[in-house]
Design an enzyme around this catalytic site. Sequence first.
Site, PDB file in Angstrom:
ATOM      1  CB  ALA A  98      -1.298  -3.193   6.192  1.00  0.00           C
ATOM      2  N   GLY A 114      -6.168  -6.044   5.755  1.00  0.00           N
ATOM      3  CA  GLY A 114      -6.381  -5.489   6.735  1.00  0.00           C
ATOM      4  C   GLY A 114      -7.834  -5.560   6.469  1.00  0.00           C
ATOM      5  CD  GLU A 146      -7.099  -9.335   8.706  1.00  0.00           C
ATOM      6  OE1 GLU A 146      -6.326 -10.282   9.514  1.00  0.00           O
ATOM      7  OE2 GLU A 146      -6.162  -8.616   8.361  1.00  0.00           O
ATOM      8  CD  GLU A 203      -3.154 -10.191   4.268  1.00  0.00           C
ATOM      9  OE1 GLU A 203      -4.602  -9.412   4.565  1.00  0.00           O
ATOM     10  OE2 GLU A 203      -3.959 -11.621   3.595  1.00  0.00           O
TER      11      GLU A 203
HETATM   12  N1  T1G Z   1       0.024  -0.025   0.715  1.00  0.00           N
HETATM   13  C1  T1G Z   1       0.760   0.820   0.488  1.00  0.00           C
HETATM   14  N2  T1G Z   1       0.513   1.571  -0.456  1.00  0.00           N
HETATM   15  C2  T1G Z   1      -0.022   0.465  -1.769  1.00  0.00           C
HETATM   16  C3  T1G Z   1      -1.209  -0.534  -1.012  1.00  0.00           C
HETATM   17  C4  T1G Z   1      -0.940  -1.049   1.081  1.00  0.00           C
HETATM   18  N3  T1G Z   1      -2.004  -2.124   0.528  1.00  0.00           N
HETATM   19  N4  T1G Z   1      -1.924  -1.166  -2.553  1.00  0.00           N
HETATM   20  C5  T1G Z   1      -1.303  -0.276  -3.283  1.00  0.00           C
HETATM   21  N5  T1G Z   1      -0.607   0.577  -3.191  1.00  0.00           N
HETATM   22  C6  T1G Z   1      -0.016   1.466  -4.101  1.00  0.00           C
HETATM   23  C7  T1G Z   1       0.955   1.267  -4.947  1.00  0.00           C
HETATM   24  O1  T1G Z   1       2.022   1.070  -4.263  1.00  0.00           O
HETATM   25  C8  T1G Z   1       0.332   1.728  -5.975  1.00  0.00           C
HETATM   26  O2  T1G Z   1       1.451   3.498  -5.325  1.00  0.00           O
HETATM   27  C9  T1G Z   1      -0.601   2.682  -5.740  1.00  0.00           C
HETATM   28  O3  T1G Z   1      -1.300   2.294  -4.637  1.00  0.00           O
HETATM   29  C10 T1G Z   1      -2.096   2.268  -6.639  1.00  0.00           C
HETATM   30  O4  T1G Z   1      -1.365   0.539  -6.422  1.00  0.00           O
HETATM   31  C11 T1G Z   1      -2.949  -7.231   9.008  1.00  0.00           C
HETATM   32  C12 T1G Z   1      -0.746  -6.737   7.324  1.00  0.00           C
HETATM   33  C13 T1G Z   1      -4.908  -2.817  -4.245  1.00  0.00           C
HETATM   34  C14 T1G Z   1      -5.208  -3.883  -6.788  1.00  0.00           C
HETATM   35  O5  T1G Z   1      -1.712  -6.793  -0.765  1.00  0.00           O
HETATM   36  O6  T1G Z   1      -3.074  -5.658  -4.898  1.00  0.00           O
HETATM   37  O7  T1G Z   1      -3.654  -6.273   5.112  1.00  0.00           O
HETATM   38  O8  T1G Z   1       2.642   3.050  -7.630  1.00  0.00           O
HETATM   39  O9  T1G Z   1      -0.827   0.454  -8.743  1.00  0.00           O
HETATM   40  O10 T1G Z   1      -3.150  -1.886 -10.697  1.00  0.00           O
HETATM   41  O11 T1G Z   1      -3.715  -8.594   7.169  1.00  0.00           O
HETATM   42  O12 T1G Z   1      -2.480  -2.857  -5.002  1.00  0.00           O
HETATM   43  O13 T1G Z   1       1.258   4.742  -7.593  1.00  0.00           O
HETATM   44  O14 T1G Z   1       2.787   5.153  -5.722  1.00  0.00           O
HETATM   45  O15 T1G Z   1      -1.478  -1.777  -7.847  1.00  0.00           O
HETATM   46  O16 T1G Z   1      -5.309  -0.366  -9.257  1.00  0.00           O
HETATM   47  C15 T1G Z   1      -2.478  -6.751   1.934  1.00  0.00           C
HETATM   48  C16 T1G Z   1      -1.723  -4.225  -2.113  1.00  0.00           C
HETATM   49  C17 T1G Z   1      -1.510  -5.822   2.997  1.00  0.00           C
HETATM   50  C18 T1G Z   1      -2.710  -5.408  -1.692  1.00  0.00           C
HETATM   51  C19 T1G Z   1      -4.197  -2.497  -7.020  1.00  0.00           C
HETATM   52  N6  T1G Z   1      -2.745  -5.858   0.797  1.00  0.00           N
HETATM   53  N7  T1G Z   1      -2.769  -4.015  -3.412  1.00  0.00           N
HETATM   54  O17 T1G Z   1      -4.104  -2.417  -8.099  1.00  0.00           O
HETATM   55  O18 T1G Z   1      -3.063  -0.112  -8.935  1.00  0.00           O
HETATM   56  S1  T1G Z   1      -0.858  -6.620   4.084  1.00  0.00           S
HETATM   57  C20 T1G Z   1      -2.640  -5.916  -0.412  1.00  0.00           C
HETATM   58  C21 T1G Z   1      -3.264  -4.529  -4.305  1.00  0.00           C
HETATM   59  C22 T1G Z   1      -2.230  -6.701   5.186  1.00  0.00           C
HETATM   60  C23 T1G Z   1      -3.249  -7.446   7.758  1.00  0.00           C
HETATM   61  C24 T1G Z   1      -2.088  -7.597   6.436  1.00  0.00           C
HETATM   62  C25 T1G Z   1      -3.111  -3.311  -5.601  1.00  0.00           C
HETATM   63  C26 T1G Z   1      -4.662  -2.848  -5.498  1.00  0.00           C
HETATM   64  P1  T1G Z   1       2.393   3.878  -6.629  1.00  0.00           P
HETATM   65  P2  T1G Z   1      -1.479   0.187  -7.899  1.00  0.00           P
HETATM   66  P3  T1G Z   1      -3.575  -0.817  -8.830  1.00  0.00           P
END
Ligand code: T1G
Length: 700
Positions: free
Chosen positions: A64, A105, A108, A128
């Site tokens: 998400a 997501g 998922e 998450e």
């Molecule tokens: N949403 C929005 N922005 C995101 C994002 C996300 N999920 N993931 C990364 N970014 C942005 C981040 O802020 C950065 O922005 C850029 O992308 C690069 O990220 C229903 C609701 C994927 C392993 O928890 O763990 O799904 O600083 O610097 O080191 O179940 O990002 O460049 O402006 O971290 O290569 C669950 C979160 C969401 C994954 C990449 N997903 N992301 O790491 O790059 S909740 C997560 C990460 C969900 C559902 C629920 C990491 C990465 P900027 P980065 P990276």
Amino acid sequence: MTSPAVAYATRDGVALLALANPPVNALSQAVCRGIIDGLERALADPAVRALVVIGRGRGFCAGADISEFGKPRPPDAVHLRHIIAAFDRASKPLIAAIHGNALGGGLELALACHWRLAAPDARMGLPEVKIGLLAGAGGTLRLPRLIGVEPALRMMTSGEPIDGRQAAKQGLVDELAEGDLEAAALAFAGRVLAEDRALRRTRDLPAPAVAPDFFETYRAALKKSTRGFMAPFLSVACVEAGVTRSVEEATANEGATFDRQLGAPEAKALIHSFFAERKAAAIPDVPADTPTHKIGRAAVIGAGTMGGGIAMCFANAGIPVTLVDSAQDAIDRGLRTIAGNYARTVERGRLSRSEMDARLALITPAVGYGALGSPDIVIEAVFEEMPIKQQVFAELDRVCPPSTILATNTSTLDVDAIAGATRRPAQVIGTHFFSPANVMRLLEVVRGKATAKDVIATTMKLARDIRKVGVLVGVCEGFVGNRMLRGYLREADFLVEEGALPQEVDAAIAAFGFPMGPFAMADLAGLDVGWRIRKGKAATRPNHLRYSTIADRLCEQGRFGQKTGAGWYRYEKGDRTPRPDPDVEALIVATSAELGIERRPIAEAEILERCLYPLINEAARILEEGMALRASDVDVIWLNGYGFPAWRGGPMHYADTLGAKVIYDAVRRYEAVHGEPWRPAPLLERLATEGGRFADFARE
Ligand code: T1G
């Protein structure tokens, strides 16, 4: 394109839905709309017999769009759950083709497909829990059905991903795709159609059986490793519902649990930390495209505890490093410590023997500067004394090529004064590691008056390359973290003079969520370290300010903490458990009597205010002075360097949850009793008066 973020194409009767929302294909509204439109189009097109979902760019989908959480949604918003339900109803084969990250997501979405292919090095997970949430779109129901309850729970409660190979072994993916993933997915679709395979809806797979007491036992074990976090337990409850209740009930329960947790302080705090870490990398006057220098070779001066840990950081990142000290025995001791650290990691199964050997091979010991060669960066980690540091820098300036960056690991001294000992102050920067340097994620990057922007950009990038969180700070005594720590430790000492005992202060701080309180922490670090610094400052200490002598008296008795078996606490041989010591209590009570202080019971609330509010008050000064760029940087420092409880989001986020007025009023109250050290920072006063938040503070 079905939307600006999702491409639609067909190949030989197979529709390709490609997520294209760089950098991580997060499920923004545009992506969600694009997926739904693409699915409906494929299902409605008689020429289309199957559909492949694939990601463009770095990976499949990182879940998400976290940046959309808490923001108002358009009335016709497409929710991920709608997409999952539509995938469940789909009458044509759905195949997910995964490379890079498929997280949250994103996974998922793949779980709702009938089949999954993945590249061997793909990363699949439900992280998450790391942002205080749980899988909220079917993951708690579908993942256990594919890989079993325990492996699924391990992924959900740790938040750690597995790679393609593990996923294939565990049945999460049906096929590994080496090489061209899209071609492999289209070929797989072809086989599914040719064999007229029945659609394999993950939600309809049988619920895995578990022992009657499985979840109770799992929760009990979880309690030990997840202090203060709720989200892991919510995942367990939803997985339990997923194998004990109907699919419909479990799905509704998961959705409701997720929606409730989205508003929880824990989730807000961890989402704040997620973005705070990424924001810390942005330096307003050092543009992201500032050229950086390649760090192909490093050197570390000083093979002590810090020097050895820093050398390991480079070796762990595959960067060859020369470890220099002035005497062979010091080098030998340093190398033994490093080898011992690696051996322990191998014993715990977190590193293979061959990886250990490869890393040790990257560390070249050297006595003296003769073997330094041409490092791209040198980090000095010698004794914390200015004359020694300046002498080392003058020598490094003489022997190193002009392009070499000279960095100091000082934790308290003036980086500008150190730079002044060289002819290249623009190449000098502070890199304040935290002990143990090979473990702690935080790196305070200290910008000197003359430090050049390319040196700052290079050092901030290096922080990421050696898997640290780099935070830029200014030159002031103790920089940000240690400067804030002073007030916290000062008040802890005074509380003990006024009536509390070390174990009571530590218990209150631990209950707040810190791994340990100030007194147990001091015993771990060694009381002699602070004593040496205090003795060095005795001559210049302002006489009008209150000063607690108890710690000095303990040191005069040779009680330096764990290393001497006694400090604020006493320790049994080979046991690090702090045990209250009647001798210390007697010393404390005697000191209070000497000072004419009538000891009183002190409530937990006062202990927390007296220890935490000075942190926040000092941080307000630090922000005003520009020694930190933003309040969230202060949070990143305390979360990654000082054990501030993650589910509280750091001292400034915590302050904003309480409100500046609450803190300001308390600070004024303590100022009335304890005087000058409690004078409120102008920024705190202003935010209290205007009802402002630290999060919105931006320096003029
Ligand atoms: N949403 C929005 N922005 C995101 C994002 C996300 N999920 N993931 C990364 N970014 C942005 C981040 O802020 C950065 O922005 C850029 O992308 C690069 O990220 C229903 C609701 C994927 C392993 O928890 O763990 O799904 O600083 O610097 O080191 O179940 O990002 O460049 O402006 O971290 O290569 C669950 C979160 C969401 C994954 C990449 N997903 N992301 O790491 O790059 S909740 C997560 C990460 C969900 C559902 C629920 C990491 C990465 P900027 P980065 P990276």
